[in-house]
Design an enzyme around this catalytic site. Structure first.
Site, mmCIF file in Angstrom:
data_model
loop_
_atom_site.group_PDB
_atom_site.id
_atom_site.type_symbol
_atom_site.label_atom_id
_atom_site.label_comp_id
_atom_site.label_asym_id
_atom_site.label_seq_id
_atom_site.Cartn_x
_atom_site.Cartn_y
_atom_site.Cartn_z
ATOM 1 N N ARG A 1 -2.558 7.940 3.954
ATOM 2 C CA ARG A 1 -1.578 7.172 3.177
ATOM 3 C C ARG A 1 -1.021 7.954 1.993
ATOM 4 N NH1 ARG A 1 -1.195 1.881 4.260
ATOM 5 N NH2 ARG A 1 -2.864 0.902 5.411
ATOM 6 N N MET B 1 -6.632 9.118 3.001
ATOM 7 C CA MET B 1 -6.098 10.485 2.930
ATOM 8 C C MET B 1 -4.718 10.545 3.571
ATOM 9 S SD MET B 1 -9.462 12.710 3.736
ATOM 10 C CE MET B 1 -8.686 14.227 3.222
ATOM 11 N N GLU C 1 -7.728 -0.129 12.807
ATOM 12 C CA GLU C 1 -8.527 -0.952 11.879
ATOM 13 C C GLU C 1 -8.557 -2.449 12.241
ATOM 14 O OE1 GLU C 1 -4.905 -0.676 8.620
ATOM 15 O OE2 GLU C 1 -6.913 -1.046 7.851
ATOM 16 N N ASN D 1 6.111 -6.104 5.218
ATOM 17 C CA ASN D 1 6.577 -7.456 5.550
ATOM 18 C C ASN D 1 6.435 -8.418 4.367
ATOM 19 O OD1 ASN D 1 3.840 -7.256 5.750
ATOM 20 N ND2 ASN D 1 3.697 -8.031 7.842
ATOM 21 N N GLY D 2 5.316 -8.320 3.630
ATOM 22 C CA GLY D 2 5.125 -9.171 2.459
ATOM 23 C C GLY D 2 6.204 -8.926 1.421
ATOM 24 N N THR D 3 6.429 -7.662 1.126
ATOM 25 C CA THR D 3 7.441 -7.274 0.140
ATOM 26 C C THR D 3 8.829 -7.763 0.566
ATOM 27 O OG1 THR D 3 6.146 -5.300 -0.246
ATOM 28 C CG2 THR D 3 8.385 -5.298 -1.102
ATOM 29 N N ASP E 1 2.234 1.391 9.674
ATOM 30 C CA ASP E 1 1.812 0.892 10.993
ATOM 31 C C ASP E 1 2.952 0.826 12.007
ATOM 32 O OD1 ASP E 1 -0.562 0.506 9.720
ATOM 33 O OD2 ASP E 1 -0.535 -1.672 9.771
ATOM 34 N N GLY F 1 0.825 -1.213 0.000
ATOM 35 C CA GLY F 1 0.000 0.000 0.000
ATOM 36 C C GLY F 1 0.852 1.252 0.000
#
Ligand code: ATP
Ligand code: MG
Length: 457
Positions: A383, A381, A328, A199-201, A229, A109
């Site tokens: 991000r 907004m 979230e 973390n995924g990347t 985060d 993201g």
């Protein structure tokens, strides 16, 4: 001092080192030096970082050997020291700049500061003398999608990109397999890859590094952790976090004004934090306008004598209005579980903000007390914002150090700020699990003191 973390180095596999060109000046020249009146400093040299330089990550003094647990190797020891590799330029480099084709990719993201990091990587590569620098469009997908062309990058292209948020290169989730991705790198002749993502990347970056080693490709893969985060282990903070907290305060302030101006007004603000409540906690601490802060790490009840709703009633009776801040990932147990995942395999979360808004409305209707509930979700907004000054500095230093790390011959590493120093860390160490707020920490207790909220269990 031995580092606890052995970071993979190109000499593990490849022997040759390239001497640093003597013309290389570590000091970044500022435009004022060249174009404006000014006195050049006598100091032309800032020195190199030695590969054996270490930064003290932490010292813990345990009250007894048993409380040290697994962290203590020596059973009689109550002290633990952790040292990590210091980041920065090395005297010996392992790539000839004219032979480098560097690629930058941004995945996951959006996060404030992506463009600042891209910009600084390009500028630092150019200072090393690298001529071939490309951007891979739209994350890892850009390696396999034939419709997407590499973007040629230079100082001229990136000069002003940090003035806006987002990513110049675009982002995406999902993409090709690691094997297809490394095939594509080979075809393109990429031997330095800078990966900006969460973390995924980073799991992907480490897999790319392993695959390159398996194929005996002389490639450096360096990550820059991007997680709004702040959920990456060991690091003081990650870029974008400061900006996110600052922007979150604006949303909280709007919610406060709305709630305060309405009769029995209640504002609900949802902030980022899938598994870690750092943004919600810090924004609550910073704004001073939050009455209830809910994070994924701390379970809570909505209903019942000790629930959030009963406390909201108390707040309306005593203060006349209230503001709730919810991360979230909090309270997912109240929401219908869907097994939906995004293209990267992450579980799609239910909307806890909407749920709290609806439950609050229902509750006050049932007990016959008027309440004016307003819900603000500023996540996209926030991000998309450009980085603030402190994140701008962090991004600049991380971008420079990513390039120094690649030239120094490290691969499968990531850069970060630990204990106020910039360091290199092996990727698996920082992504083995997400960093979360400790509900027993002083910081969470401080947050509770500032909101005045009770335990909701
Ligand atoms: P964010 O913090 O925004 O979620 P992220 O890096 O965690 O950032 P993801 O969408 O989870 O974002 O992953 C980004 C990319 O990394 C995707 O292209 C995804 O396919 C790839 N990826 C995720 N997990 C792995 C893994 N375990 N191994 C290899 N690649 C992965
Ligand atoms: Mg992620």
């Amino acid at each position: 001092f031995e580092s606890r973390f052995n970071i993979p180095h190109i000499t593990d596999v490849f022997e040759d080192a390239v001497p640093m060109p003597s013309t290389f000046c570590l000091r970044m020249r500022s435009p004022t030096e060249e174009f404006a009146d000014g006195y050049p400093s006598d100091e032309k040299w800032h020195g190199y970082i030695n590969n054996n330089d270490r930064v003290l990550l932490k010292v813990i003094h345990y009250s007894s050997p048993t409380s040290a647990g697994a962290e203590c190797i020596d059973p009689d020891c109550t002290w633990v020291e952790q040292w990590v590799h210091r980041a920065g330029p090395r005297e010996k480099i392992y790539f000839k700049p004219e032979e480098v084709k560097a690629a930058i990719v941004t995945c996951g993201g959006l996060c404030p500061g992506l463009n600042d990091v891209i910009r600084q990587i390009v500028i630092t590569l150019e200072i090393y003398g690298v001529k071939k620098i490309v951007g891979i469009p739209f994350g890892y997908r850009g390696f396999s999608d034939k419709e997407l062309n590499e973007m040629l990058l230079s100082r001229k292209v990136v000069q002003n990109i940090h003035l806006s948020g987002g990513s110049l290169l675009g982002v995406s989730r999902g993409g090709p397999t690691i094997s297809e991705l490394v095939d594509s790198m080979e075809e393109r002749g990429i031997n330095m890859l800078f990966v900006l993502g969460g973390n995924g990347t980073h799991a992907g970056a480490n897999a790319i590094h392993q695959e390159c080693r398996k194929r005996r490709l002389k490639v450096a893969v360096v990550g820059v952790p991007k997680t709004i985060d702040n959920d990456i282990l060991l690091m003081d903070k990650t870029f974008g976090f400061d900006t996110a907290v600052e922007e979150a305060q604006r949303a909280i302030n709007s919610a406060y004004i709305e709630a305060h101006s309405a009769y029995h007004g209640i504002g609900v603000v949802k902030l980022m934090g899938r598994s870690s409540g750092y943004i919600a906690m810090h924004a609550s601490l910073a704004s001073g306008q939050i009455d209830i802060c809910l994070i994924p790490e701390v379970p809570f009840h909505l209903h019942g004598p000790h629930g959030v709703l009963r406390h909201l009633k108390y707040l309306l009776e005593t203060k006349g209005s209230a503001v709730v801040c919810v991360a979230e990932g909090a309270g997912q147990n109240f929401l219908q579980r869907t097994n939906a995942t995004d293209a990267s395999g992450n579980i799609v979360l239910g909307d806890i903000g909407v749920h709290i808004q609806q439950e609050t409305k229902k509750y006050f209707k049932e007990i016959g007390i008027p309440a004016d509930v307003k819900y603000i979700d500023p996540t996209y907004m926030i991000r998309a914002c450009r980085a603030n000054a402190s994140d701008g500095i962090l991004c600049t230093v991380l971008g420079q150090n990513a390039v120094h790390g690649a030239f120094a011959g490290y691969s499968g590493i990531t850069v970060g700020i630990c204990n106020t120093h910039y360091v290199y860390l092996p990727i698996p160490e920082v992504i083995s699990y997400p960093r979360v707020v400790d509900p027993n920490s002083r910081m969470w207790h401080r947050c509770l003191t500032s909101t005045g909220q009770p335990d909701f269990v």
